[in-house]
Design an enzyme around this catalytic site. Structure first.
Site, PDB file in Angstrom:
ATOM      1  CE  LYS A 136       3.017   2.546  11.820  1.00  0.00           C
ATOM      2  NZ  LYS A 136       1.795   2.735  11.036  1.00  0.00           N
ATOM      3  CB  THR A 144      -0.906   0.001   1.253  1.00  0.00           C
ATOM      4  OG1 THR A 144      -1.642  -1.225   1.266  1.00  0.00           O
ATOM      5  CG2 THR A 144      -1.873   1.158   1.229  1.00  0.00           C
ATOM      6  CB  VAL A 145       3.343   2.573   2.405  1.00  0.00           C
ATOM      7  CG1 VAL A 145       4.139   3.864   2.538  1.00  0.00           C
ATOM      8  CG2 VAL A 145       2.339   2.435   3.536  1.00  0.00           C
ATOM      9  CD  GLU A 155       5.992  13.956   9.736  1.00  0.00           C
ATOM     10  OE1 GLU A 155       5.148  13.570  10.570  1.00  0.00           O
ATOM     11  OE2 GLU A 155       6.713  14.969   9.904  1.00  0.00           O
ATOM     12  CG  ASP A 195      -0.784   1.350  15.145  1.00  0.00           C
ATOM     13  OD1 ASP A 195       0.111   1.157  14.308  1.00  0.00           O
ATOM     14  OD2 ASP A 195      -1.504   2.367  15.154  1.00  0.00           O
ATOM     15  CE  LYS A 198       0.371   4.778  14.111  1.00  0.00           C
ATOM     16  NZ  LYS A 198      -1.072   4.598  13.825  1.00  0.00           N
ATOM     17  NE  ARG A 219       7.819 -11.024   0.480  1.00  0.00           N
ATOM     18  CZ  ARG A 219       7.084 -11.140   1.580  1.00  0.00           C
ATOM     19  NH1 ARG A 219       6.159 -12.088   1.664  1.00  0.00           N
ATOM     20  NH2 ARG A 219       7.255 -10.333   2.586  1.00  0.00           N
ATOM     21  NE  ARG A 220       2.816 -11.443  -4.206  1.00  0.00           N
ATOM     22  CZ  ARG A 220       2.880 -11.377  -2.863  1.00  0.00           C
ATOM     23  NH1 ARG A 220       2.524 -10.278  -2.224  1.00  0.00           N
ATOM     24  NH2 ARG A 220       3.317 -12.396  -2.135  1.00  0.00           N
ATOM     25  N   GLY A 259       0.114   9.181   9.715  1.00  0.00           N
ATOM     26  CA  GLY A 259       0.026   9.228   8.257  1.00  0.00           C
ATOM     27  C   GLY A 259       0.417  10.548   7.627  1.00  0.00           C
TER      28      GLY A 259
END
Lengths: 428, 428
Positions: free
Chosen positions: B100, B10-11, B124, B198, B202, B42-43, B129
């Site tokens: 993080k 995604t990122v 950052e 999570d 952070k 990987r792909r 996000g």
């Protein structure tokens, strides 16, 4: 690098005291101590211990002083400030200023000279006080195409609107303004704040650093809050809105919107939650989406925080390896037409006072219909002396059409006095 | 300077596409083009056109590639990511990461190696996000002594609490979690998000960059939202509060508060207005006062915006003239005791289920009185089967005393099941 402070008023004294008060904390962050080579001020400030400081009564001494590397221009105004800043630059000194009028009106000249001399001119404190909004746009969002910026950037106006919005009190603008003056939230001559000029200076700068366009204070549309009544605030509330004074700038295909005026903001919107003297700026950008920055927009501490944040940036980057003054390389600044307000398209709140006679609503609707303006929401209420208030939220409509329709509405026999018009916020 | 991307999820795909999509806008800002030397994944990613890109299936190729100056670590996890980052640093490459867990758990080791090699490690994107909160604290507020930081820094938890707070729907945690999973707002294994881990990662980082203390993930107090019921949310609303999952850190004389847990936040507070998956971080500092930063806390675009903001900073400062990794010179980081949660002092919301018998309120009040806990607000309501709910907001009280009182309350014959306790937000 050594600092020269010009001006020891609210901001200058705050900066002076912050350097001594937080000097050790700043040294932990930047690895060296900030030292003040000289302070130029017409008179000493009662909050500042100047006993071990080189003080001059002539601010121009400071920009001539070979020991000074960074000049803090904190005198305000535009005449002397411009001379001072230009002389500082020509003496190869970096400049940090809190002066929004100076940057909005003379920024191009100042930045041009600074580029030639290889020095930086920084102005975080010019917009929204302690909120690092210039940094957020020029650096934090630097990977984005910024699409729009909308902000509450005048604390005085926001304070007055917040007080006028106190449910059940129905306070008039003039009364709240007087309170604000007594509390020190408004100047003796409040024109700059309440007529939107201060916000216009700030928005001019925001627009340039967001889109990479030249500073266009000459072309901004400016409207203040002195025409807002407690009735408008009450009707807006009934319809689910809060009235806020906003600066809005938007980057369009072939023009830039650049406008400062009161707005109806939906109650659920973050900007509707910003009360009192606080400021907030929302930035719409293509990758990050909408981000918002909130805090104190004025005052000695917040403004000094921004001034010294700039100083620290100059020190950390050795005054060289840094950001272009407007966040874009000067040669890439893209001149763009500023949209006339008549071209603006959006919904609007209208309030008419009419004599309560049969058929008046039909005549109003007919005129609106002729201009293809439809009604999204409507309130009709009896008012004093057999009059009625008619409040309308229109659909999104070209401002020119609305102006024409309003002129016809004003010409109706039943219409009394001026028609109030407040634009509805159209970003999210 | 050339970029190597490790990880194309995604990122990574967001960063790849942002470089091509906004390359020209970024060039206007920084005066040069960002180029991608290599992508390790990987792909391939269906959203990325890799036809003119040097792609490798071995991410370690990227950190060995002599053309790469800046490595984007976007693979996630901590084992391979740590190896990758350490190898990048030892090959004198700058690192930008969105990870993080990696920074919170291994930051000291990473930053130590980076200092020795004279490279930068930027993160950052690891917190909130697209909101440039790391930059705001390390740079924008650098002249301040930061006093506290409080934030909504887990979008999944905030989404679930927002949905559970929909008036009249009384949704249970488990049902909303399932919806969130269906919508992609929560992982199949949601533990990291809903149990606060999570957010703890952070907050650990935020605390270090705010106060200049070493990273102390080992000592953070962590509590998630899985115990929050729709009844708690309803009672909180009656009392004028919204329930939000917060990370709160505070710099005290001889210790640091470092805690992640649900909180009652007064409805008038800006953090109570933050809904859905949005994030917001409020920073209390001595000069600027309270400032707040709001935006999307996750997602491809916002996270890529933060990653590339870091890249642009490295390019603008030529990778040298910049900010210390944690915002403070490493040798000035001040080890400080992390406060045990038992030492924490604040008010709390308690909810007891009791059998509705005469004298039960007297017994509850007596126990509270014995621990010198006074009642700021109280609701008593009939519940099913002859039970009653007793809801109390206490005054500010030492957590240890409250624990002891809760244990006695739980021992009363009339008390049924566990007593719910939610801390009340104590910053402003």
């Amino acid at each position: 690098m050594q600092i020269g402070i010009c001006g020891l008023g609210t901001v200058g004294s705050g900066a002076f005291n912050l350097i001594s008060g937080n000097g050790q904390e700043m040294k932990r962050r930047i690895g060296r101590e900030l030292t003040i080579a000289q302070v130029g001020c017409r008179r000493d400030h009662p909050d500042c211990d100047l006993s071990s400081t080189n003080v001059t009564r002539d601010i121009f001494d400071v920009v001539k002083n070979p020991e000074v590397d960074i000049v803090l221009e904190l005198i305000g105004g535009t005449d002397d400030a411009l001379k001072l800043v230009m002389e500082a630059i020509s003496n190869k000194k970096h400049v940090v200023t809190a002066n929004k009028a100076l940057i909005a009106e003379h920024g191009d000249e100042i930045f041009g000279a600074a580029s030639k001399r290889g020095v930086q001119v920084r102005f975080e404190a010019a917009i929204a006080g302690g909120i690092p909004i210039v940094k957020a746009i020029r650096e934090g969002l630097a990977a984005n195409r910024v699409e729009w910026v909308a902000g509450i950037i005048n604390g005085t106006s926001n304070y007055i609107l917040t007080e006028m919005s106190e449910p059940g009190r129905n306070l008039a603008f003039a009364d709240v303004l007087k309170d604000a003056q007594d509390l020190g939230y408004a100047e003796a001559d409040p024109t700059f704040d309440v007529e939107g000029i201060d916000a216009a200076h700030k928005l001019t700068i925001l627009s340039s650093i967001a889109f990479g366009v030249p500073l266009r204070f000459d072309a901004i549309y400016t409207e203040g809050i002195s025409g807002i009544t407690s009735e408008d605030i009450g009707y807006a509330r009934e319809l689910g809105y809060t009235i806020r004074h906003l600066g809005v700038t938007r980057n369009l295909e072939d023009s830039v919107e650049l406008r400062v005026h009161p707005c109806l903001v939906a109650n659920s919107h973050m900007l509707a939650q910003v009360n009192g003297v606080m400021n907030a700026v929302m930035v719409g950008s293509d990758a990050a989406g909408a981000t918002m920055y909130y805090g104190a927009g004025a005052g000695s501490g917040p403004t000094a925080s921004a001034v010294l944040g700039d100083v620290i940036d100059i020190v950390r980057t050795d005054g060289v390896h840094s950001v272009a003054n407007l966040g874009f390389m000067p040669e890439t600044l893209e001149p763009k037409r500023v949209m006339e307000i008549q071209e603006f398209e959006g919904s609007a709140y209208l309030r008419l006072v009419v004599s309560d006679e049969p058929g008046v609503m039909a005549r109003i609707s007919t005129i609106l219909g002729q201009y293809k303006i439809s009604i999204e929401a409507l309130i009709q209420k009896d008012a004093r002396g057999g009059d009625a208030h008619v409040v309308i939220i229109t659909n999104s409509v070209l401002e020119k059409s609305l102006n024409d329709a309003m002129q016809e509405l004003a010409g109706l026999d039943e219409t009394k006095g001026d028609i109030a018009r407040i634009r509805v916020a159209d970003f999210s």
